[in-house]
Write a protein that holds these residues in place. Sequence first.
Motif, PDB file in Angstrom:
ATOM      1  N   ARG A  15     -73.372  65.528 -15.008  1.00 29.21           N
ATOM      2  CA  ARG A  15     -72.851  65.684 -13.646  1.00 29.21           C
ATOM      3  C   ARG A  15     -72.608  67.138 -13.275  1.00 29.21           C
ATOM      4  O   ARG A  15     -72.589  67.487 -12.085  1.00 29.21           O
ATOM      5  N   GLN A  16     -72.411  67.992 -14.256  1.00 28.77           N
ATOM      6  CA  GLN A  16     -72.159  69.406 -13.973  1.00 28.77           C
ATOM      7  C   GLN A  16     -73.441  70.215 -13.777  1.00 28.77           C
ATOM      8  O   GLN A  16     -73.385  71.301 -13.208  1.00 28.77           O
ATOM      9  N   ALA A  17     -74.557  69.699 -14.228  1.00 29.57           N
ATOM     10  CA  ALA A  17     -75.819  70.451 -14.146  1.00 29.57           C
ATOM     11  C   ALA A  17     -76.298  70.540 -12.694  1.00 29.57           C
ATOM     12  O   ALA A  17     -76.117  69.600 -11.918  1.00 29.57           O
ATOM     13  N   PRO A  18     -76.920  71.655 -12.311  1.00 31.50           N
ATOM     14  CA  PRO A  18     -77.308  71.874 -10.910  1.00 31.50           C
ATOM     15  C   PRO A  18     -78.636  71.210 -10.541  1.00 31.50           C
ATOM     16  O   PRO A  18     -79.610  71.872 -10.161  1.00 31.50           O
ATOM     17  N   TRP A  19     -78.708  69.883 -10.612  1.00 32.86           N
ATOM     18  CA  TRP A  19     -79.969  69.182 -10.386  1.00 32.86           C
ATOM     19  C   TRP A  19     -80.510  69.384  -8.981  1.00 32.86           C
ATOM     20  O   TRP A  19     -81.735  69.396  -8.769  1.00 32.86           O
ATOM     21  N   ASP A  20     -79.631  69.556  -8.001  1.00 33.15           N
ATOM     22  CA  ASP A  20     -80.102  69.755  -6.633  1.00 33.15           C
ATOM     23  C   ASP A  20     -80.820  71.084  -6.455  1.00 33.15           C
ATOM     24  O   ASP A  20     -81.500  71.292  -5.445  1.00 33.15           O
ATOM     25  N   SER A  21     -80.663  71.976  -7.427  1.00 31.50           N
ATOM     26  CA  SER A  21     -81.317  73.295  -7.361  1.00 31.50           C
ATOM     27  C   SER A  21     -82.481  73.415  -8.341  1.00 31.50           C
ATOM     28  O   SER A  21     -82.988  74.516  -8.564  1.00 31.50           O
ATOM     29  N   ALA A 194     -90.478  61.125 -25.695  1.00 26.64           N
ATOM     30  CA  ALA A 194     -90.625  62.453 -26.296  1.00 26.64           C
ATOM     31  C   ALA A 194     -89.339  63.251 -26.121  1.00 26.64           C
ATOM     32  O   ALA A 194     -88.614  63.092 -25.130  1.00 26.64           O
ATOM     33  N   PHE A 195     -89.071  64.128 -27.100  1.00 28.02           N
ATOM     34  CA  PHE A 195     -87.829  64.898 -27.141  1.00 28.02           C
ATOM     35  C   PHE A 195     -88.115  66.328 -27.571  1.00 28.02           C
ATOM     36  O   PHE A 195     -89.052  66.588 -28.342  1.00 28.02           O
ATOM     37  N   MET A 196     -87.270  67.246 -27.124  1.00 29.15           N
ATOM     38  CA  MET A 196     -87.218  68.585 -27.686  1.00 29.15           C
ATOM     39  C   MET A 196     -86.273  68.564 -28.883  1.00 29.15           C
ATOM     40  O   MET A 196     -85.133  68.104 -28.770  1.00 29.15           O
ATOM     41  N   GLU A 197     -86.730  69.059 -30.004  1.00 28.22           N
ATOM     42  CA  GLU A 197     -85.915  69.079 -31.223  1.00 28.22           C
ATOM     43  C   GLU A 197     -85.071  70.352 -31.273  1.00 28.22           C
ATOM     44  O   GLU A 197     -85.588  71.462 -31.111  1.00 28.22           O
ATOM     45  N   ASN A 198     -83.765  70.172 -31.470  1.00 26.51           N
ATOM     46  CA  ASN A 198     -82.818  71.281 -31.632  1.00 26.51           C
ATOM     47  C   ASN A 198     -82.750  72.205 -30.417  1.00 26.51           C
ATOM     48  O   ASN A 198     -82.441  73.393 -30.548  1.00 26.51           O
ATOM     49  N   SER A 199     -82.996  71.663 -29.241  1.00 27.62           N
ATOM     50  CA  SER A 199     -82.904  72.474 -28.030  1.00 27.62           C
ATOM     51  C   SER A 199     -81.448  72.786 -27.709  1.00 27.62           C
ATOM     52  O   SER A 199     -80.564  71.941 -27.863  1.00 27.62           O
ATOM     53  N   LEU A 200     -81.212  74.010 -27.232  1.00 31.83           N
ATOM     54  CA  LEU A 200     -79.859  74.449 -26.890  1.00 31.83           C
ATOM     55  C   LEU A 200     -79.665  74.605 -25.383  1.00 31.83           C
ATOM     56  O   LEU A 200     -78.615  75.073 -24.941  1.00 31.83           O
ATOM     57  N   GLY A 201     -80.669  74.235 -24.599  1.00 31.22           N
ATOM     58  CA  GLY A 201     -80.614  74.417 -23.159  1.00 31.22           C
ATOM     59  C   GLY A 201     -81.851  75.149 -22.677  1.00 31.22           C
ATOM     60  O   GLY A 201     -82.655  75.639 -23.479  1.00 31.22           O
ATOM     61  N   TYR A 202     -82.007  75.248 -21.365  1.00 31.27           N
ATOM     62  CA  TYR A 202     -83.230  75.852 -20.828  1.00 31.27           C
ATOM     63  C   TYR A 202     -82.990  76.389 -19.425  1.00 31.27           C
ATOM     64  O   TYR A 202     -82.066  75.964 -18.720  1.00 31.27           O
ATOM     65  N   GLU A 203     -83.813  77.347 -19.046  1.00 28.59           N
ATOM     66  CA  GLU A 203     -83.750  77.959 -17.733  1.00 28.59           C
ATOM     67  C   GLU A 203     -84.908  77.450 -16.882  1.00 28.59           C
ATOM     68  O   GLU A 203     -86.041  77.356 -17.348  1.00 28.59           O
ATOM     69  N   VAL A 204     -84.608  77.125 -15.626  1.00 25.32           N
ATOM     70  CA  VAL A 204     -85.638  76.795 -14.640  1.00 25.32           C
ATOM     71  C   VAL A 204     -85.339  77.621 -13.407  1.00 25.32           C
ATOM     72  O   VAL A 204     -84.305  77.418 -12.757  1.00 25.32           O
ATOM     73  N   GLY A 205     -86.227  78.560 -13.094  1.00 28.47           N
ATOM     74  CA  GLY A 205     -85.938  79.481 -12.007  1.00 28.47           C
ATOM     75  C   GLY A 205     -84.686  80.280 -12.318  1.00 28.47           C
ATOM     76  O   GLY A 205     -84.575  80.899 -13.379  1.00 28.47           O
ATOM     77  N   ASP A 206     -83.711  80.215 -11.427  1.00 35.07           N
ATOM     78  CA  ASP A 206     -82.479  80.990 -11.595  1.00 35.07           C
ATOM     79  C   ASP A 206     -81.321  80.167 -12.149  1.00 35.07           C
ATOM     80  O   ASP A 206     -80.171  80.628 -12.134  1.00 35.07           O
ATOM     81  N   HIS A 207     -81.622  78.975 -12.644  1.00 37.95           N
ATOM     82  CA  HIS A 207     -80.542  78.083 -13.050  1.00 37.95           C
ATOM     83  C   HIS A 207     -80.676  77.653 -14.509  1.00 37.95           C
ATOM     84  O   HIS A 207     -81.782  77.550 -15.050  1.00 37.95           O
TER      85      HIS A 207
END
Length: 260
Positions: A15-21, A194-207
């Motif tokens: 719910r905290q992630a900026p999905w609308d952006s 399918a999954f990303m293994e050991n992912s710590l997060g990711y950037e898309v554009g400026d978010h």
Amino acid sequence: MDAMPSLDASTLTNRQAPWDSFDAEAYLKHNYRSLRADDRQILSAVRDHFAAHFAGRSLPGAGLRGIDVGAGTNLYPALAMLPWCGSITLFERAGGNVRWLRSAVQDYGANWDEFWEVLRRQPAYLTVVEPRTRLAGAVEVVQGDLFTDLPERAADIGTMFFVAESLSAAYVEYRGAIDHFAAALRPGAPFAVAFMENSLGYEVGDHTFPACKIQRSDVLAGLQEYAADDLKVSHIDVPGSQPLRDGYTGMLLALGRLRD
């Protein structure tokens, strides 16, 4: 004015992630502008899994209902289900992705031809003469939250690619996403997740967007409750010069069918 502090992907909930952006075009260009070696391995395995499951059954427009949960800007899961489906739901939360999907499925870009060529190496896919036309006629894009809006027991075949671990840093939400995906399938339905293994997060554009750090044991723990005994979880290595994001160690692909 002070700059806004950057979000910490290691603590963000869904719910905290900026999905609308979420920047659909940026994600598409980074991930699917051409066929990567890891996606080729995944697509080949999914192709063979579905073809083996449906071997000897009727093919074109068979009337089955497919679903891809968290479709994003990735069309290859839907293409992988196409020979057996009369309808395919692309279920997606982010508004930018929904708009992209609704446009793309009407006449998808030339970059997806390379993905279709991989599928065509399995004879079942040769029954789809015009994949663009078939996809446009089969797909419905539905916007919704998989935790609250995903229909139950609605699909005969299903996929969920890089979603369960990439919507929250909270393990309970990772498991919840798998629970809701399984609940959307009918007994006996083949699936690919399918999954990303050991992912710590990711950037898309400026978010910044969150991820839950998972390994093969977590995939098995999430799916074994629902899957038949032939569940298979494979590791896909990171291509040497083409990591998609910082802090992941490869991809995991689960292929199976929902327990009867």
